[in-house]
Each structure stands twice: as C-alpha cells, then as structure tokens.
Scaffold this motif. Structure first.
Motif, PDB file in Angstrom:
ATOM      1  N   ALA A  34       0.824  -1.212   0.000  1.00 24.63           N
ATOM      2  CA  ALA A  34       0.000   0.000   0.000  1.00 24.63           C
ATOM      3  C   ALA A  34       0.858   1.263   0.000  1.00 24.63           C
ATOM      4  N   VAL A  35       1.956   1.260   0.734  1.00 21.52           N
ATOM      5  CA  VAL A  35       2.857   2.423   0.735  1.00 21.52           C
ATOM      6  C   VAL A  35       3.514   2.577  -0.638  1.00 21.52           C
ATOM      7  N   VAL A  36       3.853   1.467  -1.275  1.00 20.28           N
ATOM      8  CA  VAL A  36       4.363   1.529  -2.655  1.00 20.28           C
ATOM      9  C   VAL A  36       3.301   2.175  -3.557  1.00 20.28           C
ATOM     10  N   ALA A  37       2.065   1.724  -3.436  1.00 17.61           N
ATOM     11  CA  ALA A  37       0.982   2.261  -4.276  1.00 17.61           C
ATOM     12  C   ALA A  37       0.770   3.751  -4.022  1.00 17.61           C
ATOM     13  N   GLU A  38       0.792   4.168  -2.771  1.00 13.73           N
ATOM     14  CA  GLU A  38       0.648   5.595  -2.452  1.00 13.73           C
ATOM     15  C   GLU A  38       1.751   6.407  -3.132  1.00 13.73           C
ATOM     16  N   ASN A  39       2.957   5.876  -3.092  1.00  8.84           N
ATOM     17  CA  ASN A  39       4.070   6.598  -3.701  1.00  8.84           C
ATOM     18  C   ASN A  39       4.030   6.550  -5.220  1.00  8.84           C
ATOM     19  N   PHE A  40       3.514   5.469  -5.787  1.00  6.61           N
ATOM     20  CA  PHE A  40       3.289   5.437  -7.241  1.00  6.61           C
ATOM     21  C   PHE A  40       2.343   6.565  -7.634  1.00  6.61           C
ATOM     22  N   PHE A  41       1.287   6.723  -6.871  1.00 10.90           N
ATOM     23  CA  PHE A  41       0.308   7.786  -7.111  1.00 10.90           C
ATOM     24  C   PHE A  41       1.000   9.150  -7.143  1.00 10.90           C
ATOM     25  N   THR A  42       1.793   9.444  -6.105  1.00 15.58           N
ATOM     26  CA  THR A  42       2.446  10.754  -6.060  1.00 15.58           C
ATOM     27  C   THR A  42       3.483  10.891  -7.171  1.00 15.58           C
ATOM     28  N   ASN A  43       4.203   9.811  -7.466  1.00 18.82           N
ATOM     29  CA  ASN A  43       5.193   9.843  -8.553  1.00 18.82           C
ATOM     30  C   ASN A  43       4.522  10.134  -9.887  1.00 18.82           C
ATOM     31  N   LEU A  44       3.406   9.466 -10.147  1.00 21.67           N
ATOM     32  CA  LEU A  44       2.704   9.674 -11.419  1.00 21.67           C
ATOM     33  C   LEU A  44       2.223  11.114 -11.549  1.00 21.67           C
ATOM     34  N   ILE A  45       1.614  11.640 -10.494  1.00 17.67           N
ATOM     35  CA  ILE A  45       1.144  13.028 -10.534  1.00 17.67           C
ATOM     36  C   ILE A  45       2.318  13.968 -10.819  1.00 17.67           C
ATOM     37  N   ASN A  46       3.393  13.805 -10.083  1.00 20.74           N
ATOM     38  CA  ASN A  46       4.533  14.718 -10.247  1.00 20.74           C
ATOM     39  C   ASN A  46       5.247  14.540 -11.576  1.00 20.74           C
ATOM     40  N   ASN A  47       5.339  13.320 -12.071  1.00 19.90           N
ATOM     41  CA  ASN A  47       5.965  13.116 -13.378  1.00 19.90           C
ATOM     42  C   ASN A  47       5.118  13.702 -14.504  1.00 19.90           C
ATOM     43  N   VAL A  48       3.809  13.529 -14.422  1.00 21.61           N
ATOM     44  CA  VAL A  48       2.921  14.106 -15.436  1.00 21.61           C
ATOM     45  C   VAL A  48       2.952  15.628 -15.364  1.00 21.61           C
ATOM     46  N   ALA A  49       2.844  16.144 -14.145  1.00 30.48           N
ATOM     47  CA  ALA A  49       2.789  17.601 -13.970  1.00 30.48           C
ATOM     48  C   ALA A  49       4.143  18.272 -14.165  1.00 30.48           C
ATOM     49  N   ALA A  50       5.219  17.523 -14.032  1.00 31.27           N
ATOM     50  CA  ALA A  50       6.566  18.107 -13.985  1.00 31.27           C
ATOM     51  C   ALA A  50       6.595  19.183 -12.899  1.00 31.27           C
ATOM     52  N   THR A  51       6.115  18.796 -11.723  1.00 25.32           N
ATOM     53  CA  THR A  51       5.997  19.710 -10.592  1.00 25.32           C
ATOM     54  C   THR A  51       7.348  20.329 -10.271  1.00 25.32           C
ATOM     55  N   ASP A  52       7.349  21.653 -10.126  1.00 19.77           N
ATOM     56  CA  ASP A  52       8.577  22.355  -9.756  1.00 19.77           C
ATOM     57  C   ASP A  52       9.006  21.933  -8.353  1.00 19.77           C
ATOM     58  N   VAL A  53      10.251  21.500  -8.231  1.00 18.98           N
ATOM     59  CA  VAL A  53      10.788  21.058  -6.941  1.00 18.98           C
ATOM     60  C   VAL A  53      10.975  22.279  -6.048  1.00 18.98           C
ATOM     61  N   ASP A  54      10.402  22.217  -4.867  1.00 14.98           N
ATOM     62  CA  ASP A  54      10.498  23.330  -3.912  1.00 14.98           C
ATOM     63  C   ASP A  54      11.064  22.885  -2.568  1.00 14.98           C
ATOM     64  N   PHE A  55      11.809  21.783  -2.567  1.00 11.65           N
ATOM     65  CA  PHE A  55      12.475  21.331  -1.355  1.00 11.65           C
ATOM     66  C   PHE A  55      13.970  21.625  -1.486  1.00 11.65           C
ATOM     67  N   PRO A  56      14.605  22.036  -0.396  1.00 10.09           N
ATOM     68  CA  PRO A  56      16.048  22.331  -0.474  1.00 10.09           C
ATOM     69  C   PRO A  56      16.871  21.065  -0.652  1.00 10.09           C
ATOM     70  N   ASP A  57      18.020  21.206  -1.272  1.00 11.84           N
ATOM     71  CA  ASP A  57      18.963  20.087  -1.380  1.00 11.84           C
ATOM     72  C   ASP A  57      19.506  19.763   0.006  1.00 11.84           C
ATOM     73  N   ILE A  58      19.645  18.487   0.251  1.00 11.45           N
ATOM     74  CA  ILE A  58      20.220  18.025   1.534  1.00 11.45           C
ATOM     75  C   ILE A  58      21.598  17.458   1.257  1.00 11.45           C
TER      76      ILE A  58
END
Length: 175
Positions: free
Chosen positions: A151-175
C-alpha cells in the motif's frame, strides 16, 4: 516549469481549502505537490485520506525508505527531493541510509528486507515471487505488514505519477 497549474493556496478551489489549510498548519507552507493536487478537490481529498490511513502503517523510517526506493524506480525528481528532505530532516535517516534506500537496501536487516521488497513490488508492478514474500516474512513481517508495504508503494506510485505528469517544480532544499 510545471505543466499543470500550481495555484497559490488561496486561489485553489474552495473545496480544496480545508486540506491545504491543514497542510500549511502542519508544515508551515504548502509544497507545490499539494498545490498541484488542489486543482481537484476529489484528488487532494483522496490523497489526504490515503496518507492519513497509511500513517498508521509501518514506522515512519520504513515509509520514507519505501518512498525513496519507489521515487528512484519511477524517476520522480520531485518525490526524490521531497523524501530526501523529509527522510533526513524529520525521520533522521542519514545521507548514506537515504542513498541505500534509493537502491532498495538498508544497513538495518529488517529495513533492508522491507525496502528491497518494496522496490521489487515497484519494479515488477506487483508481480513478485513466492520467494520474495517468504524473504520479507522471514525477517518478521506479518501478512498485514506485507500488505502495508504494498500500500505504501501504491501511495508513492500515485504521487510519482502526478509529479511526473505535472513536472511539478521542486520546492524542497537540497540536503
């Protein structure tokens, strides 16, 4: 630049506002991913429900490791950055452990089995072998926890798909 609109929180649909307000209260700001989701009140609500339900599954370090492994499999730049930041900052994973998680392993044997299984689930789209399930059970995971890993894999697939389709601008700092 994002291919899907990333509305300012106050300009998102009214039905998305309660979820955005809760995210802002928890994080202090609204990351771009949630702003993209806010275009659809149904989708942001579904994600919030899934995320809340799975927050009771496994421990937070295991969930972060899985998120990093799945982001690596799916080439999700946004989720990789987000979970590198949250894994390091909130879950206290070391930089080395974050890199191990991306590869589907860990220095901790039980965590290594969980993240290796999660990565295998992601790579094979769930078509794992009996031996794969036996391996994760052998280190002490119950059937309920095996389902939670999936289920955690599936949740992350969901977020990955949304972000890959949207090409969401990364707004987290580099660590």
């Amino acid at each position: 630049m994002s291919r899907i609109s990333t509305p300012e929180p106050q300009l998102a649909p009214e039905a998305s506002q309660p979820t955005l307000n809760a995210i802002k209260a928890k994080l202090g700001s609204v990351p771009n991913f949630f702003r993209v989701l806010s275009n659809s009140p149904a989708v942001i609500g579904a994600h919030a429900g899934l995320n809340q339900g799975l927050s009771k599954a496994l421990d937070v370090k295991t969930r972060e490791r899985i998120a990093l492994a799945v982001a690596a499999v799916n080439g999700c730049e946004y989720c990789n950055a987000a979970h590198t930041f949250t894994g390091y900052t909130f879950s206290k994973l070391s930089r080395e452990e974050i890199e191990r998680a991306r590869q589907g392993t860990s220095e901790e044997p039980k965590a290594a089995a969980a993240v290796a299984f999660a990565r295998k689930v992601a790579e094979t789209r769930g078509k794992v072998s009996n031996a794969d399930i036996d391996t994760v059970r052998a280190v002490g995971f119950t059937d309920a926890q095996v389902i939670e890993i999936v289920a955690v894999v599936a949740e992350n697939f969901f977020t990955n798909l949304i972000n890959n389709v949207a090409a969401t601008d990364v707004d987290f700092p580099d660590i």
